[in-house]
Design a protein around this motif. Structure first.
Motif, PDB file in Angstrom:
ATOM      1  N   GLU A 489       0.943  -1.189  -0.099  1.00 46.28           N
ATOM      2  CA  GLU A 489      -0.022   0.155   0.020  1.00 46.28           C
ATOM      3  C   GLU A 489       0.904   1.270  -0.124  1.00 46.28           C
ATOM      4  OE1 GLU A 489      -3.306   0.593   0.174  1.00 46.28           O
ATOM      5  OE2 GLU A 489      -3.790  -1.462   0.045  1.00 46.28           O
ATOM      6  N   GLN A 490       2.061   1.071   0.673  1.00 39.35           N
ATOM      7  CA  GLN A 490       2.681   2.548   0.777  1.00 39.35           C
ATOM      8  C   GLN A 490       3.322   2.720  -0.403  1.00 39.35           C
ATOM      9  OE1 GLN A 490       5.600   2.291   4.117  1.00 39.35           O
ATOM     10  NE2 GLN A 490       6.529   4.205   3.454  1.00 39.35           N
ATOM     11  N   LEU A 491       3.969   1.625  -1.065  1.00 39.30           N
ATOM     12  CA  LEU A 491       4.639   1.730  -2.408  1.00 39.30           C
ATOM     13  C   LEU A 491       3.726   2.203  -3.355  1.00 39.30           C
ATOM     14  CD1 LEU A 491       6.995   1.386  -4.352  1.00 39.30           C
ATOM     15  CD2 LEU A 491       6.277  -1.080  -4.750  1.00 39.30           C
ATOM     16  N   TRP A 492       2.400   2.000  -3.347  1.00 40.11           N
ATOM     17  CA  TRP A 492       1.529   2.167  -4.255  1.00 40.11           C
ATOM     18  C   TRP A 492       1.216   3.759  -3.959  1.00 40.11           C
ATOM     19  CZ3 TRP A 492      -4.607   2.262  -3.511  1.00 40.11           C
ATOM     20  CH2 TRP A 492      -5.238   2.477  -4.762  1.00 40.11           C
ATOM     21  N   ARG A 493       0.920   4.106  -2.789  1.00 40.78           N
ATOM     22  CA  ARG A 493       0.651   5.650  -2.688  1.00 40.78           C
ATOM     23  C   ARG A 493       1.862   6.382  -3.164  1.00 40.78           C
ATOM     24  NH1 ARG A 493      -1.324   3.758   2.534  1.00 40.78           N
ATOM     25  NH2 ARG A 493       0.874   4.011   3.535  1.00 40.78           N
ATOM     26  N   ASN A 494       3.229   6.088  -2.791  1.00 41.43           N
ATOM     27  CA  ASN A 494       4.230   6.625  -3.195  1.00 41.43           C
ATOM     28  C   ASN A 494       4.323   6.947  -4.611  1.00 41.43           C
ATOM     29  OD1 ASN A 494       4.742   6.918  -0.491  1.00 41.43           O
ATOM     30  ND2 ASN A 494       6.304   5.591  -0.404  1.00 41.43           N
ATOM     31  N   LEU A 495       4.126   5.795  -5.338  1.00 37.62           N
ATOM     32  CA  LEU A 495       4.374   5.750  -6.885  1.00 37.62           C
ATOM     33  C   LEU A 495       3.194   6.723  -7.458  1.00 37.62           C
ATOM     34  CD1 LEU A 495       4.981   2.095  -7.641  1.00 37.62           C
ATOM     35  CD2 LEU A 495       6.634   4.004  -8.049  1.00 37.62           C
ATOM     36  N   ARG A 496       2.155   6.706  -7.045  1.00 37.37           N
ATOM     37  CA  ARG A 496       1.071   7.631  -7.559  1.00 37.37           C
ATOM     38  C   ARG A 496       1.531   9.121  -7.384  1.00 37.37           C
ATOM     39  NH1 ARG A 496      -4.490   6.228  -5.388  1.00 37.37           N
ATOM     40  NH2 ARG A 496      -3.191   5.701  -3.937  1.00 37.37           N
ATOM     41  N   ALA A 497       2.124   9.300  -6.156  1.00 36.99           N
ATOM     42  CA  ALA A 497       2.492  10.537  -5.655  1.00 36.99           C
ATOM     43  C   ALA A 497       3.439  11.207  -6.654  1.00 36.99           C
ATOM     44  CB  ALA A 497       2.607  10.650  -4.341  1.00 36.99           C
ATOM     45  N   ARG A 498       4.234  10.339  -7.242  1.00 34.85           N
ATOM     46  CA  ARG A 498       5.145  10.690  -8.143  1.00 34.85           C
ATOM     47  C   ARG A 498       4.706  10.559  -9.752  1.00 34.85           C
ATOM     48  NH1 ARG A 498      11.098   8.698  -6.351  1.00 34.85           N
ATOM     49  NH2 ARG A 498      11.610  10.009  -7.822  1.00 34.85           N
ATOM     50  N   GLY A 499       3.559  10.680  -9.876  1.00 30.74           N
ATOM     51  CA  GLY A 499       3.047  10.675 -10.993  1.00 30.74           C
ATOM     52  C   GLY A 499       3.033   9.316 -11.963  1.00 30.74           C
ATOM     53  N   ILE A 500       3.202   8.176 -11.180  1.00 30.17           N
ATOM     54  CA  ILE A 500       3.177   7.034 -11.930  1.00 30.17           C
ATOM     55  C   ILE A 500       1.706   6.323 -12.026  1.00 30.17           C
ATOM     56  CG2 ILE A 500       3.918   4.539 -11.820  1.00 30.17           C
ATOM     57  CD1 ILE A 500       6.170   6.504 -12.405  1.00 30.17           C
ATOM     58  N   ASP A 501       1.411   5.768 -12.928  1.00 32.01           N
ATOM     59  CA  ASP A 501       0.142   4.959 -13.033  1.00 32.01           C
ATOM     60  C   ASP A 501       0.141   3.801 -12.561  1.00 32.01           C
ATOM     61  OD1 ASP A 501      -2.491   4.772 -13.870  1.00 32.01           O
ATOM     62  OD2 ASP A 501      -2.149   4.953 -16.009  1.00 32.01           O
ATOM     63  N   ALA A 502      -0.126   3.723 -11.356  1.00 28.29           N
ATOM     64  CA  ALA A 502       0.042   2.293 -10.793  1.00 28.29           C
ATOM     65  C   ALA A 502      -1.210   1.614 -10.442  1.00 28.29           C
ATOM     66  CB  ALA A 502       1.078   2.562  -9.638  1.00 28.29           C
ATOM     67  N   ALA A 503      -1.276   0.364 -10.534  1.00 29.83           N
ATOM     68  CA  ALA A 503      -2.345  -0.340  -9.771  1.00 29.83           C
ATOM     69  C   ALA A 503      -1.751  -1.338  -8.517  1.00 29.83           C
ATOM     70  CB  ALA A 503      -3.005  -1.136 -10.946  1.00 29.83           C
ATOM     71  N   ILE A 504      -2.780  -1.627  -7.521  1.00 30.33           N
ATOM     72  CA  ILE A 504      -2.281  -2.599  -6.796  1.00 30.33           C
ATOM     73  C   ILE A 504      -3.198  -3.726  -6.622  1.00 30.33           C
ATOM     74  CG2 ILE A 504      -3.601  -1.569  -4.745  1.00 30.33           C
ATOM     75  CD1 ILE A 504      -1.332  -2.020  -2.986  1.00 30.33           C
ATOM     76  N   ASP A 505      -2.803  -4.893  -6.919  1.00 28.83           N
ATOM     77  CA  ASP A 505      -3.333  -6.274  -6.772  1.00 28.83           C
ATOM     78  C   ASP A 505      -3.655  -6.411  -5.375  1.00 28.83           C
ATOM     79  OD1 ASP A 505      -4.981  -8.422  -7.275  1.00 28.83           O
ATOM     80  OD2 ASP A 505      -3.671  -8.963  -8.678  1.00 28.83           O
ATOM     81  N   ASP A 506      -4.812  -6.125  -4.658  1.00 25.53           N
ATOM     82  CA  ASP A 506      -5.026  -6.335  -3.257  1.00 25.53           C
ATOM     83  C   ASP A 506      -6.298  -7.309  -3.255  1.00 25.53           C
ATOM     84  OD1 ASP A 506      -7.173  -4.965  -4.426  1.00 25.53           O
ATOM     85  OD2 ASP A 506      -7.190  -3.448  -2.770  1.00 25.53           O
ATOM     86  N   ARG A 507      -6.455  -8.255  -4.260  1.00 21.39           N
ATOM     87  CA  ARG A 507      -7.257  -9.193  -4.208  1.00 21.39           C
ATOM     88  C   ARG A 507      -6.983 -10.330  -3.208  1.00 21.39           C
ATOM     89  NH1 ARG A 507      -8.023 -10.807 -10.286  1.00 21.39           N
ATOM     90  NH2 ARG A 507      -6.062 -10.690 -10.199  1.00 21.39           N
ATOM     91  N   ASP A 508      -7.834 -10.749  -2.569  1.00 21.02           N
ATOM     92  CA  ASP A 508      -7.738 -12.085  -1.533  1.00 21.02           C
ATOM     93  C   ASP A 508      -7.472 -13.353  -2.296  1.00 21.02           C
ATOM     94  OD1 ASP A 508      -7.070 -13.574   0.820  1.00 21.02           O
ATOM     95  OD2 ASP A 508      -9.127 -13.734   1.201  1.00 21.02           O
ATOM     96  N   ALA A 509      -6.497 -13.298  -3.361  1.00 21.20           N
ATOM     97  CA  ALA A 509      -6.483 -14.643  -4.292  1.00 21.20           C
ATOM     98  C   ALA A 509      -5.218 -14.987  -4.256  1.00 21.20           C
ATOM     99  CB  ALA A 509      -6.902 -13.928  -5.765  1.00 21.20           C
ATOM    100  N   ARG A 510      -4.763 -16.139  -4.890  1.00 17.25           N
ATOM    101  CA  ARG A 510      -3.634 -16.938  -4.824  1.00 17.25           C
ATOM    102  C   ARG A 510      -2.732 -15.911  -5.569  1.00 17.25           C
ATOM    103  NH1 ARG A 510      -4.457 -21.925  -2.724  1.00 17.25           N
ATOM    104  NH2 ARG A 510      -2.478 -22.745  -3.563  1.00 17.25           N
ATOM    105  N   ALA A 511      -1.557 -16.096  -5.195  1.00 16.14           N
ATOM    106  CA  ALA A 511      -0.455 -15.287  -6.097  1.00 16.14           C
ATOM    107  C   ALA A 511      -0.276 -15.816  -7.391  1.00 16.14           C
ATOM    108  CB  ALA A 511       0.961 -15.486  -5.479  1.00 16.14           C
ATOM    109  N   GLY A 512      -0.712 -17.023  -7.847  1.00 16.36           N
ATOM    110  CA  GLY A 512      -0.579 -17.527  -9.250  1.00 16.36           C
ATOM    111  C   GLY A 512      -1.539 -16.798 -10.259  1.00 16.36           C
TER     112      GLY A 512
END
Length: 579
Positions: A489-512
């Motif tokens: 979450e922190q990385l996501w916030r920081n990247l967006r603050a720096r103008g990066i179009d970032a998404a975060i996969d926060d689903r409760d799903a398996r890594a695969g």
RNA sequence: CGGGCUGUAGCGCAGUUUGGCUAGCGCACCUGCUUUGGGAGCAGGGGGCCGUGAGUUCGAAUCUCACCAGCCCGACCA
């Protein structure tokens, strides 16, 4: 965006009726869905890509001083009747009526509409004007196909230039040509400008921007050595000169029982090799029988004939029509002594003597035919298909034929539309002058499909950073591990603050599942944040294109992602926008 | 418009040849438990005008006819 809230319906299997790679992968990646043939719904991820492509086109249009319009897509018939295209466009134009019974058209292009707007240009001082829009176009294509590559409803950037004279048009045209090169470079589309036929648009010159791809629909003749490149509808090549015997004083009739083809006549005792035969193609051109002659070993290019004759509608005559006109069935047809019909011939026949051709009597041919002496050729015009391996007319090297997607097309239109709509300005002598137009198109969805065709692997599309739905996605391996979630979450916030179009996969799903979705959606960079890595102070950075993963300290990952993306945002070598 | 093929659950398919019992499989979906770094496991469950219409038949996903839709190959275009 959070994957947990996104609507990205990825598919493990592509629908069975999808064939082209871009078609399959855009469906599997949850970018789009077909509503019916030739009409696609853009889903959120697809629309993000589409809009990024449109934004890049807009950027480069604005950079050369083109002004953005937004015109209606439903037009009154009157305006199309005025240019003559209400009839010319035929079945390709969607038509409807309003409640009053008035005829309307759905716009397939906008020359007439922009020319109407140009009625308010009244002085040469206001020229040139550069106008464009990015707007839906409708074309009732006979055969929509290959997903977004050929559809009936699509976004097109269409630009129009208005100049006082030819020199002005040449300058405008060159300006757009160069802008197009920048656009395609920015989009990472390997499009090459080639000479093209103007087709139904009319006009004096045109270039297509062609992306080599098996999924394409055009054949482009390219020189293996110099930079000659032309659509097969326009391409020429150098032919070896054939030295003929003079032949007899007049054609000799001879029996050829059962001989119906060039090949059969070549193998017939007393026949002639294919290059010593004249192939007579009986065509129906705007309702008139026309004979098109090419050398026996050459094939007729229909578009060249359309362009050369200046007709709208062309088809081969039926055998019955041919017989009714010439008196024999196909296989024995020729143009010797034919009068009263338009006859055109390919230059490869010019000056040829001692040729063999059908006699317009079933089972009989002529030999000893001299083209100019025995055939009333109205006009010699380039009519033949160039074949791979022929010599380049410019440098003599070998030509090859490459299948391509037409990503853009620019035209020198001339005054057809300004004249039809009654556009004029006063020049510096107070004389009326009709402005000259150019038009310049890029299909947005087609560009998207073209990028997918040229940037993918078996696991999905690999979007260039400039058009990717997201520039980076952060895969949180376990949503159960608080430290991992917080690091992501922190990385996501920081990247967006720096103008990066970032998404975060926060689903409760398996890594695969998350990895597979990151790949099928083609997001160029993936950061993996997992419990073990976080405990050790590490994350991973994966390059979608190469699949390589590097371990990076959590403290450094943000900067590394920013560096990677900023380096890729404008492809290397692209000129900076001229804003 | 010519040629070829296909319509069965959100997706991929079987069943149709030789008509017959409650239309089946995998994935996806829902519930529960377990699992959690490469598309999980077990158990339970929901979802079908079998493209549409007519016909043949005691009976049609299956046979016949018509229509509609989609895909691919050719003639057309960003």
């Amino acid at each position: 965006m959070r994957w947990s809230k996104l609507f990205v319906p990825t598919l493990r299997d592509a629908p069975g009726d999808a064939e082209a790679a871009s078609h399959k992968l855009l469906l599997r990646g949850g970018f789009m869905r077909q509503l019916h043939a030739g009409h696609y719904s853009m889903l959120p991820l697809g629309w993000r890509v589409h809009e990024k492509i449109a934004a890049i086109i807009r950027l480069h249009m604005n950079a050369v001083g083109a002004q953005e319009f937004h015109l209606p897509t439903m037009h009154p018939a009157r305006i199309w009747q005025q240019s003559g295209r209400w009839d010319l466009m035929g079945d390709e134009m969607f038509r409807l009526q309003d409640r009053k019974g008035a005829d309307l058209a759905l716009g397939m292009t906008a020359e007439e509409i922009f020319a109407t707007a140009a009625l308010e240009i009244t002085s040469y001082r206001d020229l040139p004007q550069q106008w464009y829009q990015i707007q839906t176009k409708f074309r009732d294509e006979p055969r929509p196909k290959s997903g977004l590559l050929r559809v009936r409803e699509f976004y097109m950037k269409d630009a129009y230039s208005f100049d006082i004279d030819e020199a002005g048009l040449d300058a405008s045209y060159e300006m757009y040509r160069e802008a197009y090169i920048r656009i395609f470079k920015h989009l990472s589309l390997p499009a090459v400008p080639v000479e093209a036929s103007s087709g139904a648009m009319g006009g004096s010159g045109s270039n297509e921007f062609m992306v080599p791809s098996d999924a394409g629909e055009d054949d482009v003749v390219m020189c293996t050595k110099c930079d000659y490149a032309a659509n097969s509808e326009r391409a020429t090549s150098a032919l070896a000169v054939i030295a003929d015997d003079e032949g007899p004083a007049e054609p000799e009739l001879f029996d050829t029982p059962g001989v119906r083809t060039i090949a059969a006549l070549a193998g017939f005792d007393g026949g002639a090799t294919a290059e010593n035969q004249i192939k007579t193609m009986v065509m129906m051109a705007d309702g008139a029988i026309t004979l098109a002659l090419v050398r026996g070993d050459h094939s007729l290019n229909m578009q060249k004939l359309v362009d050369g004759l200046g007709v709208n509608d062309l088809r081969p005559a039926t055998p019955d029509e041919a017989q009714a006109t010439l008196g024999a069935m196909p296989g024995s047809l020729g143009a010797v002594a034919v009068a009263g019909l338009k006859i055109v011939a390919d230059p490869a026949l010019q000056g040829r003597t001692n040729m063999t051709t059908g006699a317009n009597i079933d089972d009989k041919h002529y030999r000893g035919v001299s083209v100019e002496r025995d055939i009333a050729v109205d006009e010699f015009m380039d009519l033949r298909d160039v074949a791979a391996g022929e010599a380049c007319a410019t440098c003599g090297a070998e030509l090859e034929i490459i299948r391509c997607i037409e990503a853009g097309h620019i035209f020198k239109l001339g005054r057809k539309y300004t004249e039809a709509m009654g556009v004029f300005v006063l020049d510096d002598n107070g004389e009326k002058r009709v402005p000259i137009m150019g038009s310049y198109g890029i299909g947005v969805g087609r560009a998207m499909a073209g990028i997918a065709e040229t940037h993918h692997d078996d696991n999905g599309v690999i979007w260039p950073v400039a058009v990717a739905p997201f520039e980076v996605t952060i895969v949180v391996v376990s949503m159960r591990d608080e430290a991992t979630v917080e690091a992501g979450e922190q990385l996501w916030r920081n990247l967006r603050a720096r103008g990066i179009d970032a998404a975060i996969d926060d689903r409760d799903a398996r890594a695969g599942v998350k990895f597979a979705d990151a790949e099928i959606t083609g997001i160029p960079w993936r950061v993996t944040v997992g419990p073990k890595g976080v405990a050790a102070g590490n994350a991973e950075l994966t390059d979608r294109a190469t699949g390589t993963t590097v371990e990076v300290r959590l403290a450094d990952i943000e900067q590394q992602v920013v560096d990677a993306i900023e380096a890729a945002r404008i492809p290397t070598g692209a000129e900076a926008p001229l804003l």
